[in-house]
Scaffold this active site. Structure first.
Site, PDB file in Angstrom:
ATOM      1  N   TYR A  24       0.840  -1.197   0.000  1.00  0.00           N
ATOM      2  CA  TYR A  24       0.000   0.000   0.000  1.00  0.00           C
ATOM      3  C   TYR A  24       0.876   1.249   0.000  1.00  0.00           C
ATOM      4  O   TYR A  24       0.700   2.147  -0.838  1.00  0.00           O
ATOM      5  CB  TYR A  24      -0.901  -0.019   1.240  1.00  0.00           C
ATOM      6  CG  TYR A  24      -1.734   1.234   1.429  1.00  0.00           C
ATOM      7  CD1 TYR A  24      -1.370   2.186   2.387  1.00  0.00           C
ATOM      8  CD2 TYR A  24      -2.877   1.468   0.669  1.00  0.00           C
ATOM      9  CE1 TYR A  24      -2.133   3.336   2.564  1.00  0.00           C
ATOM     10  CE2 TYR A  24      -3.637   2.615   0.843  1.00  0.00           C
ATOM     11  CZ  TYR A  24      -3.255   3.535   1.801  1.00  0.00           C
ATOM     12  OH  TYR A  24      -4.008   4.682   1.982  1.00  0.00           O
ATOM     13  N   LYS A  66       1.310   4.155  -2.850  1.00  0.00           N
ATOM     14  CA  LYS A  66       0.973   5.552  -2.524  1.00  0.00           C
ATOM     15  C   LYS A  66       2.188   6.450  -2.721  1.00  0.00           C
ATOM     16  O   LYS A  66       2.060   7.605  -3.132  1.00  0.00           O
ATOM     17  CB  LYS A  66       0.474   5.662  -1.073  1.00  0.00           C
ATOM     18  CG  LYS A  66      -0.963   5.203  -0.876  1.00  0.00           C
ATOM     19  CD  LYS A  66      -1.969   6.018  -1.681  1.00  0.00           C
ATOM     20  CE  LYS A  66      -3.361   5.904  -1.140  1.00  0.00           C
ATOM     21  NZ  LYS A  66      -4.360   6.505  -2.026  1.00  0.00           N
TER      22      LYS A  66
END
Lengths: 257, 440
Positions: free
Chosen positions: A160, A164
């Protein structure tokens, strides 16, 4: 058309059913936003978000379906959203994202692919199309919802966080590319927020609710600042954290988990 | 794609457009081959009426000819001539503009588009009252208009925020003066009610009248005011030198927050203390009486990069209570504002979207920043609308589109005229798009 406080009238939210997106939509619609196009995956959740938007003052809240696991669908989805907006779009919010489950996902290449698509590839393709359209329009803003997790990727959420990080750096430079064009891009870096997405995580330092995030977004739209930290103190927290030697960083993160 | 970044005087909501400066009527006519065109003068409107994101912005500064002044004070000027230029031309010959706003840096075209008013509205009305004729270039042709010739286009253009066409020249009647001084009476009043009472009582004795109100005090001194009223000094051999040129300038934009509740409160306090309690027939120069802020070029930069908004409303005579409610709301919220100006208006003009109506008008500057500001201004809008008043489009940068039709009952008529002269809606602005001043 925006007003002096940066309040938009026509907004597109890509990922409109997320808790943060809904909180931002509520604030926007209570200000000057009359049309908000909600693009998302689950029709049921989108319909709830649309009903809520109407309740808070929107005159139009059309729905568009979105599949962030399929990057090739980004361009048609953006096209549908712009059509549904019915006029010049003042703000596009890119709010698609998924946290995944690091423990299982890190073993699974298919899961890695899915997380990259949802958190990075789909948003970047969509952003490219949004950028093109807003430049043709000659005005408009883009708000990319990034994360403090992008500032320094940690072991406990590197899929994640890594995605990002890519989205965050790319968006920042895309914002540079828009200088002097009438189109601008801002990046929201929220810390941990109590939402559906983080329901399984325990309470973390500086955790906030979605409404506070929305408040910081409204101030950020007014000031036009490139990076909107939510809460603002995280800017200084991460200024220190990002430069900690690895040993200290790991120790701090272990304690935070 | 190098487009010009344009804002209003408040430095908010920029619009990036292509800026052109035609010098002839035929060049002006050619600009209407584009779709999305708006005129721009000196950019002193506070919001976004003289800009168009992604469109063509037509500067009127190329229309800078000033004609000879006839014996009766009638003169024809290019729309890009500023009030400053006109005053410098006219004063040495013994003439002055009949109406001047608080800054000389406004073009004649802009003065017409906003139907500006001065400190003498209660006596002589707004700028449009003194325009005898004007030439307007529209997408459907160029027309000579006057209050009796193509009156619909004339009056739609007065106060029409540039949305009917582009004025190339106008004929106005100047007023005779015999000196460059004004005789001023100044009085200080302990609160708003006293200030307003003094204005009702004595304004008719003066040509010019304005009150400066302190919106930051609360309690019994709320709205304490300094009232200055005067007339041109009549002299047999008075000097007629025009005001000296601006000497000071703010060269850079300081960071936001320079003008905040504390500094503004300090300024207000000092200003109030400095003003005389009572002063009769004191001579002031024309520059310092009419255009005090012009002494400091780019003063708007003091508000920093976030800029500021100006809020100005007008309410009918019998609703002076709205002034008190507005000042009270702002002062209790601690919204910082200095330079709150209170004036009285006489009867309005026939401009469809012209701002002045008989009654009271209050204008104030507020820095963008306080989070509650947008909401408070929305509340004030509601108060103003229910009282049958309106806000000034030349100052607006944040009003709700729905309120415009409620405030300006002749909006529909205005759009009918626009339908005739701009049927394809080639003329629009960021203001028109923000406030939905268009037929759907």
């Amino acid at each position: 058309m925006e007003n002096a406080f940066g309040q938009p009238q026509r907004v597109i939210v890509l990922g409109g059913s997320s808790d943060i997106a809904r909180a931002i939509t509520r604030k926007l619609v209570a200000a000057r936003t009359h049309t908000v196009v909600l693009a998302g995956r689950s029709t049921e959740l989108l319909e709830k978000a649309a009903a809520e938007a109407h309740e808070y003052g929107a005159t139009a809240a059309p729905l568009v379906s979105l599949d962030a696991e399929n990057p090739a669908s980004a361009v048609p989805t953006v096209a549908d959203a712009f059509d549904a907006a019915g006029g010049a779009v003042d703000l596009v919010i890119v709010a698609v994202g998924a946290l995944g489950d690091q423990a299982t996902d890190e073993q699974d290449p298919a899961a890695a692919l899915r997380l990259m698509s949802v958190n990075f590839t789909w948003p970047v393709v969509a952003l490219t199309e949004v950028r093109r359209r807003l430049l043709a329009q000659g005005s408009g803003r883009i708000l990319v919802i990034s994360s403090v997790a992008s500032v320094r990727v940690r072991r406990s959420a590197y899929l994640y966080g890594g995605a990002k990080a890519g989205l965050d750096r790319l968006s920042d430079a895309m914002a540079d590319s828009l200088a002097g064009t009438g189109v601008s891009l801002q990046i929201l870096r929220p810390g941990a927020v109590r939402t559906r997405m983080t329901a399984d995580l325990k309470e973390m330092p500086f955790m906030t609710g979605p409404n506070e995030v929305a408040d910081y977004v409204m101030s950020g739209l007014e000031s036009g600042q490139r990076i909107i930290w939510s809460p603002p103190i995280l800017k200084y927290v991460y200024l220190v954290l990002r430069h900690l030697p690895k040993v200290l960083w790991t120790a701090v993160m272990d304690r935070a988990n | 794609m190098a487009r010009t970044r344009l804002t209003g005087w408040g430095n908010t909501a920029p619009g990036f457009g292509d800026l052109v400066t035609p010098r002839s009527v035929s060049e002006l006519q050619e600009t209407f081959q584009s779709h999305g065109v708006i005129a721009r003068g000196l950019g002193r409107s506070y919001g976004d009426p003289a800009q168009l994101s992604g469109g063509l912005v037509v500067s009127n500064l190329g229309f800078d000819a000033v004609g000879p002044i006839a014996a009766d004070g009638v003169v024809t000027v290019g729309a890009g001539v500023s009030i400053d230029t006109l005053i410098r031309w006219a004063m040495p010959q013994g003439w002055f503009v009949p109406v001047t706003p608080g800054t000389r840096q406004v073009t004649i075209g802009g003065a017409i588009a906003a139907d500006v008013h001065g400190k003498n509205h209660h006596a002589v009305g707004s700028f449009a009252h003194h325009v005898l004729a004007m030439r307007i270039v529209t997408p459907t042709g160029t027309f000579d208009t006057s209050p009796t010739e193509r009156a619909d286009l004339f009056w739609a253009t007065c106060g029409g925020m540039g949305l009917t066409g582009i004025v190339s020249e106008a004929t106005i009647r100047l007023i005779p003066i015999s000196s460059n001084r004004v005789l001023v009476d100044t009085t200080k009043h302990a609160n708003l009610a006293e200030t307003m009472a003094a204005m009702v009582d004595g304004d008719d004795n003066y040509q010019y009248s304005v009150a400066w109100i302190d919106c930051m005090t609360t309690g019994k001194h709320m709205g304490r005011g300094i009232l200055t009223r005067g007339d041109h000094l009549v002299a047999t051999d008075g000097r007629l030198d025009p005001p000296s040129a601006t000497s000071l300038a703010i060269p850079v934009t300081p960071p936001s927050g320079l003008l905040n509740p504390l500094t503004i409160r300090l300024f207000n306090e000092a200003w109030f203390k400095k003003a005389p309690r009572r002063e009769i027939a004191r001579e002031h120069s024309i520059g310092s009486f009419f255009h005090p802020l012009d002494a400091l070029a780019n003063w708007n930069r003091l508000y920093g990069p976030k800029g500021f908004v100006q809020y100005q409303f007008a309410v009918p005579d019998d609703r002076g209570d709205i002034v008190e409610k507005a000042v009270s709301r702002l002062s209790s919220a601690g919204v910082p504002s200095f330079l709150a100006v209170l004036k009285r208006f006489g009867a309005g003009s026939s401009g469809h979207l012209s701002f002045p109506i008989a009654g009271w008008t209050l204008a104030l500057d507020m820095p963008v920043g306080p989070r509650e500001l947008p909401g408070i201004l929305d509340e004030l809008d509601e108060l103003v609308v229910t009282a049958g008043g309106r806000i000034y489009l030349a100052k607006d940068a944040r009003c709700r589109p729905e309120t415009v039709g409620l405030m300006y009952s002749r909006l529909s008529e205005f759009l009918d005229v626009k339908d005739v002269y701009d049927p394809e809606r080639r003329i629009t602005s960021d203001l028109a798009r923000r406030l939905h001043i268009e037929r759907n």
